[in-house]
Motif scaffolding. Structure first.
Motif, PDB file in Angstrom:
ATOM      1  N   SER A  44       0.811  -1.220   0.000  1.00  0.00           N
ATOM      2  CA  SER A  44       0.000   0.000   0.000  1.00  0.00           C
ATOM      3  C   SER A  44       0.845   1.271   0.000  1.00  0.00           C
ATOM      4  O   SER A  44       0.335   2.353  -0.223  1.00  0.00           O
ATOM      5  N   GLU A  45       2.135   1.125   0.267  1.00  0.00           N
ATOM      6  CA  GLU A  45       3.013   2.304   0.197  1.00  0.00           C
ATOM      7  C   GLU A  45       3.089   2.797  -1.241  1.00  0.00           C
ATOM      8  O   GLU A  45       3.372   3.963  -1.496  1.00  0.00           O
ATOM      9  N   LYS A  46       2.814   1.885  -2.180  1.00  0.00           N
ATOM     10  CA  LYS A  46       2.962   2.222  -3.603  1.00  0.00           C
ATOM     11  C   LYS A  46       1.690   2.781  -4.204  1.00  0.00           C
ATOM     12  O   LYS A  46       1.693   3.230  -5.347  1.00  0.00           O
ATOM     13  N   THR A  47       0.578   2.694  -3.481  1.00  0.00           N
ATOM     14  CA  THR A  47      -0.701   3.130  -4.053  1.00  0.00           C
ATOM     15  C   THR A  47      -1.145   4.461  -3.445  1.00  0.00           C
ATOM     16  O   THR A  47      -0.697   4.837  -2.363  1.00  0.00           O
ATOM     17  N   THR A  48      -2.006   5.157  -4.166  1.00  0.00           N
ATOM     18  CA  THR A  48      -2.357   6.523  -3.750  1.00  0.00           C
ATOM     19  C   THR A  48      -3.867   6.745  -3.624  1.00  0.00           C
ATOM     20  O   THR A  48      -4.302   7.857  -3.402  1.00  0.00           O
ATOM     21  N   GLY A  49      -4.656   5.684  -3.801  1.00  0.00           N
ATOM     22  CA  GLY A  49      -6.118   5.845  -3.798  1.00  0.00           C
ATOM     23  C   GLY A  49      -6.734   5.739  -2.414  1.00  0.00           C
ATOM     24  O   GLY A  49      -6.090   6.067  -1.399  1.00  0.00           O
ATOM     25  N   LEU A  50      -7.986   5.288  -2.387  1.00  0.00           N
ATOM     26  CA  LEU A  50      -8.746   5.159  -1.142  1.00  0.00           C
ATOM     27  C   LEU A  50      -7.980   4.347  -0.086  1.00  0.00           C
ATOM     28  O   LEU A  50      -7.432   3.293  -0.389  1.00  0.00           O
ATOM     29  N   HIS A  51      -7.959   4.853   1.150  1.00  0.00           N
ATOM     30  CA  HIS A  51      -7.432   4.079   2.276  1.00  0.00           C
ATOM     31  C   HIS A  51      -8.567   3.190   2.768  1.00  0.00           C
ATOM     32  O   HIS A  51      -9.617   3.708   3.158  1.00  0.00           O
ATOM     33  N   VAL A  52      -8.357   1.894   2.772  1.00  0.00           N
ATOM     34  CA  VAL A  52      -9.384   0.993   3.297  1.00  0.00           C
ATOM     35  C   VAL A  52      -8.849   0.345   4.576  1.00  0.00           C
ATOM     36  O   VAL A  52      -7.820  -0.326   4.551  1.00  0.00           O
ATOM     37  N   ASN A  53      -9.537   0.583   5.673  1.00  0.00           N
ATOM     38  CA  ASN A  53      -9.182  -0.052   6.948  1.00  0.00           C
ATOM     39  C   ASN A  53     -10.168  -1.176   7.208  1.00  0.00           C
ATOM     40  O   ASN A  53     -11.378  -0.930   7.239  1.00  0.00           O
ATOM     41  N   VAL A  54      -9.657  -2.377   7.404  1.00  0.00           N
ATOM     42  CA  VAL A  54     -10.535  -3.490   7.747  1.00  0.00           C
ATOM     43  C   VAL A  54     -10.336  -3.789   9.233  1.00  0.00           C
ATOM     44  O   VAL A  54      -9.236  -4.159   9.655  1.00  0.00           O
ATOM     45  N   ALA A  55     -11.399  -3.583  10.029  1.00  0.00           N
ATOM     46  CA  ALA A  55     -11.303  -3.816  11.470  1.00  0.00           C
ATOM     47  C   ALA A  55     -11.624  -5.273  11.771  1.00  0.00           C
ATOM     48  O   ALA A  55     -12.750  -5.726  11.554  1.00  0.00           O
ATOM     49  N   VAL A  56     -10.608  -6.004  12.213  1.00  0.00           N
ATOM     50  CA  VAL A  56     -10.780  -7.431  12.550  1.00  0.00           C
ATOM     51  C   VAL A  56     -10.216  -7.684  13.943  1.00  0.00           C
ATOM     52  O   VAL A  56      -9.158  -7.170  14.284  1.00  0.00           O
ATOM     53  N   ASN A  57     -10.898  -8.520  14.701  1.00  0.00           N
ATOM     54  CA  ASN A  57     -10.604  -8.646  16.135  1.00  0.00           C
ATOM     55  C   ASN A  57     -10.450  -7.235  16.699  1.00  0.00           C
ATOM     56  O   ASN A  57      -9.504  -6.914  17.415  1.00  0.00           O
TER      57      ASN A  57
END
Ligand code: IPE
Ligand code: IPE
Ligand code: MG
Length: 233
Positions: free
Chosen positions: A122-135
């Protein structure tokens, strides 16, 4: 994005109603989770391509969800692995940034190293930040932040709100402006209690597997009609 509409910068979603969606169709609850995983994918794609939203945080599995039947938990973990495998190849192509929020120490080594790898990609991408909340559990997150502060040698008698914010799993990210909960319940179920202090709360009866671009746009329109005061007049 080609319109001039105002968008919340950070949208968080409590993706609820998978089990009831399946039960209504006389299917096992797990079938609802599989369709729900696809809804997550299409929602992230839509927000990335068609809106000015910069951050999406989704509640995928809570610290309390471990109390569910074993086969349901196993299916959710299988879907997590499957999603991560596929995400790897499509992340760069879709220009999405992926992060996992929660106490990740509970996951087996292969899942954790995959999470780290996706984070690094993800350091290489510039679009939407997606956070997946698990546990993920908000109270657990705050306890974790306080312990991390203490371990860092911070002066605990003078701890500030900023110090706590900087040690949450969402460190460095803006607070959610809009929290959407599908599935008819009107509660937060231990989600982003600190970060959501001033979020607008949008509740819909639509069950998560049925959530669509139309529903997203309805929530956005509702959000634009809110007057955010932050304690002011
Ligand atoms: C949300 O759907 C997904 C998770 C909590 C993992 P539910 O599984 O809670 O669905 P309902 O609320 O029972 O319908
Ligand atoms: C909240 O949904 C957690 C997720 C969507 C992952 P739940 O279905 O677990 O919440 P409650 O039990 O109805 O409060
Ligand atoms: Mg539920």
């Amino acid at each position: 994005m080609e319109n001039n509409l105002i968008y919340p910068r950070h949208v968080a979603i409590i993706m609820d109603g998978n089990g009831r969606w399946a039960q209504k169709r006389l299917l096992p609850r797990k079938a609802g989770h599989a369709v729900g995983a696809e809804t997550f994918r299409s929602t992230a794609d839509y927000l990335n391509k068609n809106t000015g939203v910069e951050y999406l945080t989704v509640y995928a599995f809570s610290t309390e969800n471990w109390s569910r039947p074993r086969d349901e938990v196993d299916e959710i973990m299988r879907l997590l692995r499957k999603y991560m495998d596929e995400a790897c190849s499509s992340l760069l192509e879709k220009n999405v940034r992926l992060h996992f929020l929660g106490d990740l120490t509970i996951f087996p080594e292969d899942i954790r190293s995959e999470m780290d790898r996706l984070h690094a990609l993800s350091e290489k991408t510039t679009g939407l930040h997606v956070n997946v909340a698990v546990n993920y559990g908000s109270r657990d997150e705050i306890v974790h932040a306080v312990r991390a502060l203490a371990a860092s040698g911070a002066d605990m008698e003078h701890v500030t709100e900023e110090d706590i914010t900087a040690h949450l799993y969402t460190a460095g990210q803006p607070d959610p402006d809009l929290i959407i909960r599908t599935g008819a319940e009107k509660r937060l179920s231990n989600f982003l209690l600190w970060q959501g202090s001033y979020a607008e709360l949008y509740f819909t009866d639509v069950l998560w597997p049925d959530f669509s671009a139309k529903e997203i746009e309805a929530a956005m329109t509702w959000f634009r009609g809110r007057k955010r005061r932050f304690g002011n007049v």
